[in-house]
Design an enzyme around this catalytic site. Structure first.
Site, mmCIF file in Angstrom:
data_model
loop_
_atom_site.group_PDB
_atom_site.id
_atom_site.type_symbol
_atom_site.label_atom_id
_atom_site.label_comp_id
_atom_site.label_asym_id
_atom_site.label_seq_id
_atom_site.Cartn_x
_atom_site.Cartn_y
_atom_site.Cartn_z
ATOM 1 N N HIS A 1 0.871 -1.169 0.491
ATOM 2 C CA HIS A 1 -0.341 -0.037 -0.130
ATOM 3 C C HIS A 1 1.212 0.940 0.377
ATOM 4 O O HIS A 1 1.889 1.551 0.840
ATOM 5 C CB HIS A 1 -0.890 0.029 1.042
ATOM 6 C CG HIS A 1 -1.992 1.596 1.179
ATOM 7 N ND1 HIS A 1 -1.979 1.901 1.633
ATOM 8 C CD2 HIS A 1 -3.379 1.116 0.510
ATOM 9 C CE1 HIS A 1 -2.847 2.787 1.379
ATOM 10 N NE2 HIS A 1 -3.608 1.680 0.538
ATOM 11 N N GLU B 1 0.701 4.670 1.326
ATOM 12 C CA GLU B 1 0.950 4.696 2.428
ATOM 13 C C GLU B 1 2.585 3.880 3.196
ATOM 14 O O GLU B 1 2.702 4.043 3.977
ATOM 15 C CB GLU B 1 -0.369 4.560 3.748
ATOM 16 C CG GLU B 1 -1.550 5.577 2.584
ATOM 17 C CD GLU B 1 -2.684 5.453 3.203
ATOM 18 O OE1 GLU B 1 -3.365 4.648 3.746
ATOM 19 O OE2 GLU B 1 -3.338 6.152 2.998
HETATM 20 C C1 PEP Z 1 -7.067 2.917 -0.182
HETATM 21 O O1 PEP Z 1 -6.379 2.924 0.919
HETATM 22 O O2 PEP Z 1 -6.232 1.771 -0.956
HETATM 23 C C2 PEP Z 1 -8.221 3.528 -0.464
HETATM 24 C C3 PEP Z 1 -8.001 3.448 -1.666
HETATM 25 O O3 PEP Z 1 -8.237 4.786 0.409
HETATM 26 P P1 PEP Z 1 -9.540 6.484 -0.361
HETATM 27 O O4 PEP Z 1 -10.979 5.009 -0.771
HETATM 28 O O5 PEP Z 1 -9.998 6.300 0.777
HETATM 29 O O6 PEP Z 1 -9.085 7.037 -1.283
#
Ligand code: PEP
Length: 256
Positions: A95, A97
């Site tokens: 991910h 993040e």
């Molecule tokens: C995610 O966390 O993978 C994501 C896409 O977040 P959001 O839907 O909030 O953009």
């Protein structure tokens, strides 16, 4: 080739244990009916045992939000693949993040993908470009490179256990979602295209590829109408019961 659509809820670092209990108890009865869509809930590690227990006799699946590559050892704070066995079927790896804030490199992500597969966990492998790379027109090259790095040493048979989530970083949690046309272009030509180059057309056609990035009920239809987009990885909108149920419902209506 029919692929079962898959919609996954990434709760990120949200909901205490009590809140998770209440949320999942509200969510489950409403999500039960969409059997044509694979539904995956990825809670925090602390809520994982409860959520796994609650979902055990339901068609809903559980995912973890990360995993370490080692089986055990001196890695304070980390969770090893065997610890997830019996609790989670899926695990989000790569991910943006985690790449950004925990400095996970392509090499680490590759190790994690292989470790997860070796322990029977199915990776939801996330890839996606920054705003700067997008503006520079480098999305294809970058995302294809991320995939090649993450999948090194992964066999064709193992590949079929993997779900790919294409998530442009500039669209995650920003409300600035990609257009359906752009998402489809990258999902189809870059992601499925790269998998075709690596594993051949037959395997590539079996792989499910999600879009993620500010998905909500008002834009879900736009993505789901494209045959190559097989569902969504959802952050913010997965924290509202009605919204998440609606996302699954739209997927069921269009692809189910
Ligand atoms: C995610 O966390 O993978 C994501 C896409 O977040 P959001 O839907 O909030 O953009």
């Amino acid at each position: 080739m029919t692929r079962t659509p898959i919609v996954a809820a990434n709760w990120k670092m949200n909901l205490t244990l009590d809140e998770s209990r209440r949320f999942i108890n509200d969510l489950v009865p409403q999500l039960i009916r969409f059997d044509n869509v694979e539904r995956v809930i990825c809670p925090t590690f602390i809520a994982l045992p409860f959520v796994a227990d609650r979902l055990e006799d339901t068609p809903l699946k559980v995912g973890a939000q990360n995993v370490h590559w080692e089986t055990s050892g001196a890695f304070t704070s980390q969770i090893a693949p065997p610890m997830l066995q019996g609790l989670a079927e899926y695990v989000i790896i790569g991910h943006s993040e985690v790449r950004q804030y925990l400095n996970e490199t392509d090499e680490i992500i590759n190790r994690k993908v292989k470790a997860a597969l070796a322990h029977g966990l199915k990776p939801i492998l996330a890839v996606g470009e920054s705003d700067a790379l997008n503006q520079a027109g480098s999305t294809h090259e970058f995302v294809s490179g991320q995939l090649r790095a993450a999948l090194q040493g992964v066999s064709g048979e193992q590949m079929q256990q993997i779900v790919i989530a294409y998530e442009p970083i500039w669209a995650i949690g920003t409300g600035r979602n990609a257009t359906g046309e752009f998402a489809n272009e990258i999902v189809k030509n870059t992601v499925r295209g790269t998998i075709t180059e690596l594993y051949g057309e037959t395997i590539a056609q079996t792989i499910r590829i999600q879009y993620g990035g500010s998905v909500k009920s008002s834009n879900m239809e736009e993505y789901m109408q494209y045959p190559d987009i097989d569902g969504a990885l959802v952050g913010g909108a997965s924290l509202k019961v009605d919204e998440f149920v609606r996302l699954v419902e739209i997927t069921d209506q269009i692809k189910g």
